[in-house]
Scaffold this motif. Structure first.
Motif, PDB file in Angstrom:
ATOM      1  N   MET A 230      33.962  32.076  30.307  1.00 50.54           N
ATOM      2  CA  MET A 230      34.359  30.981  31.199  1.00 50.54           C
ATOM      3  C   MET A 230      35.539  31.401  32.071  1.00 50.54           C
ATOM      4  N   PRO A 231      35.784  30.677  33.163  1.00 59.69           N
ATOM      5  CA  PRO A 231      36.900  31.024  34.056  1.00 59.69           C
ATOM      6  C   PRO A 231      38.241  30.900  33.337  1.00 59.69           C
ATOM      7  N   GLY A 232      39.223  31.671  33.798  1.00 61.41           N
ATOM      8  CA  GLY A 232      40.558  31.600  33.240  1.00 61.41           C
ATOM      9  C   GLY A 232      41.357  30.459  33.840  1.00 61.41           C
ATOM     10  N   ILE A 233      42.557  30.259  33.329  1.00 60.98           N
ATOM     11  CA  ILE A 233      43.404  29.144  33.759  1.00 60.98           C
ATOM     12  C   ILE A 233      43.740  29.240  35.242  1.00 60.98           C
ATOM     13  N   ASN A 234      44.076  30.437  35.737  1.00 61.72           N
ATOM     14  CA  ASN A 234      44.462  30.575  37.139  1.00 61.72           C
ATOM     15  C   ASN A 234      43.314  30.230  38.076  1.00 61.72           C
ATOM     16  N   GLU A 235      42.114  30.670  37.733  1.00 58.45           N
ATOM     17  CA  GLU A 235      40.947  30.355  38.564  1.00 58.45           C
ATOM     18  C   GLU A 235      40.667  28.855  38.560  1.00 58.45           C
ATOM     19  N   LEU A 236      40.739  28.251  37.389  1.00 59.64           N
ATOM     20  CA  LEU A 236      40.526  26.805  37.290  1.00 59.64           C
ATOM     21  C   LEU A 236      41.589  26.048  38.077  1.00 59.64           C
ATOM     22  N   ASP A 237      42.820  26.506  37.974  1.00 59.20           N
ATOM     23  CA  ASP A 237      43.920  25.838  38.673  1.00 59.20           C
ATOM     24  C   ASP A 237      43.717  25.889  40.182  1.00 59.20           C
ATOM     25  N   ALA A 238      43.257  27.041  40.693  1.00 56.47           N
ATOM     26  CA  ALA A 238      43.010  27.172  42.139  1.00 56.47           C
ATOM     27  C   ALA A 238      41.911  26.211  42.595  1.00 56.47           C
ATOM     28  N   LEU A 239      40.865  26.086  41.793  1.00 54.89           N
ATOM     29  CA  LEU A 239      39.765  25.177  42.144  1.00 54.89           C
ATOM     30  C   LEU A 239      40.220  23.723  42.100  1.00 54.89           C
ATOM     31  N   VAL A 240      40.988  23.364  41.071  1.00 50.15           N
ATOM     32  CA  VAL A 240      41.499  21.995  40.949  1.00 50.15           C
ATOM     33  C   VAL A 240      42.397  21.667  42.140  1.00 50.15           C
ATOM     34  N   THR A 241      43.267  22.601  42.516  1.00 50.53           N
ATOM     35  CA  THR A 241      44.195  22.378  43.628  1.00 50.53           C
ATOM     36  C   THR A 241      43.446  22.203  44.943  1.00 50.53           C
ATOM     37  N   ALA A 242      42.440  23.059  45.168  1.00 49.63           N
ATOM     38  CA  ALA A 242      41.674  22.977  46.416  1.00 49.63           C
ATOM     39  C   ALA A 242      40.923  21.658  46.517  1.00 49.63           C
TER      40      ALA A 242
END
Length: 275
Positions: A230-242
């Motif tokens: 699964m995606p890591g925290i940084n990738e998830l955070d970027a998607l959530v922010t966008a």
């Protein structure tokens, strides 16, 4: 026969309980910190629900009642938070212009949104002075949560629940691609945010010195296995922010479009839409 939950699950439960204490604390803050505290209280509720979902209690009616109560408590603060977000968005737009006539429309909408936010806060606090009713519900929630018993749950079961959370993210992403609607995007963001919070929680358990060593080792194993699929925290955070930025922009656009017809409204709509 009943067994003690794994050390990691006990640590998860302690983390979840801590979020309920933080929520009550944030709701007790006042003055210029009010709106920031509302935001933090809502985040604490989301962290609680995310961690609780990894404890394997979804089939327990009492656990479901606790989760739904937390959800309703968070939703009761949504309008206040949205009103403050709109003020912040207008303020950011206002600061992006030089001190000339182009600032006037944004100053107009900023003052209007600020008044709406402050009036809403005043009305909410009049109906629920000092948030005492909500804080009483938060304290009742702490007691209800503390009374729950957790079945024997292993690190392998926590990993399975994490993978199920990741699968929900993938389904929400596909739904968002097939049906590009505000509701689909919102569901996708919620799923992303929950998975991010769950991974953040497991990461904290894996590395915080206050967590018992056995729980740390179990959490590290779960995290290592989870991040293979699964995606890591940084990738998830970027998607959530966008996605959050897009949703905030849409919310501001809707508010501006509801303003009375004027040159201000036309200028603001053009600026938001990049015309």
């Amino acid at each position: 026969m009943t067994h003690e939950p794994a050390a990691m699950v006990l640590a998860l439960l302690a983390h979840a309980a801590e979020q309920l204490v933080l929520m009550d604390d944030y709701l007790g803050r006042r003055g210029i910190r009010l709106h920031g505290s509302i935001h933090e209280a809502r985040k604490a509720i989301r962290r609680f629900r995310a961690a609780f979902a990894l404890c394997g209690a979804a089939d327990d009616p009492r656990a479901s009642a606790v989760d739904h109560t937390a959800q309703r408590l968070g939703r009761s603060l949504s309008k206040l938070r949205d009103a403050h977000v709109l003020v912040q968005l207008a303020s950011k737009r206002l600061k992006g212009y030089d001190a000339n006539g182009s600032r006037r429309p944004w100053r107009f909408v900023h003052e209007r949104l600020k008044k709406t936010r402050d009036d809403l806060a005043s009305a909410t606090l009049k109906a629920d002075p000092e948030f005492e009713r909500r804080r009483a519900r938060a304290r009742a929630l702490q007691k209800a949560f503390a009374s729950l018993t957790c079945d024997a749950l292993t690190p392998e079961a926590v990993l399975l629940l994490l993978r199920q959370s990741s699968a929900r993210v993938r389904r929400a992403e596909r739904a968002c691609q097939q049906h590009v609607t505000q509701g689909a995007r919102h569901r996708y963001r919620r799923r992303l945010r929950r998975l991010r919070m769950q991974l953040q929680c497991v990461t904290a358990l894996a590395h915080e010195m206050s967590v018992p060593k056995e729980a740390q080792l179990q959490a590290r194993w779960v995290l290592r296995e989870a991040l293979d699929t699964m995606p890591g925290i940084n990738e998830l955070d970027a998607l959530v922010t966008a996605l959050g930025g897009r949703q905030d922009g849409e919310m501001l656009r809707r508010v501006v479009r509801r303003l009375p017809e004027s040159a201000h409204r036309r200028t603001l709509v053009s600026a938001i839409e990049g015309k």
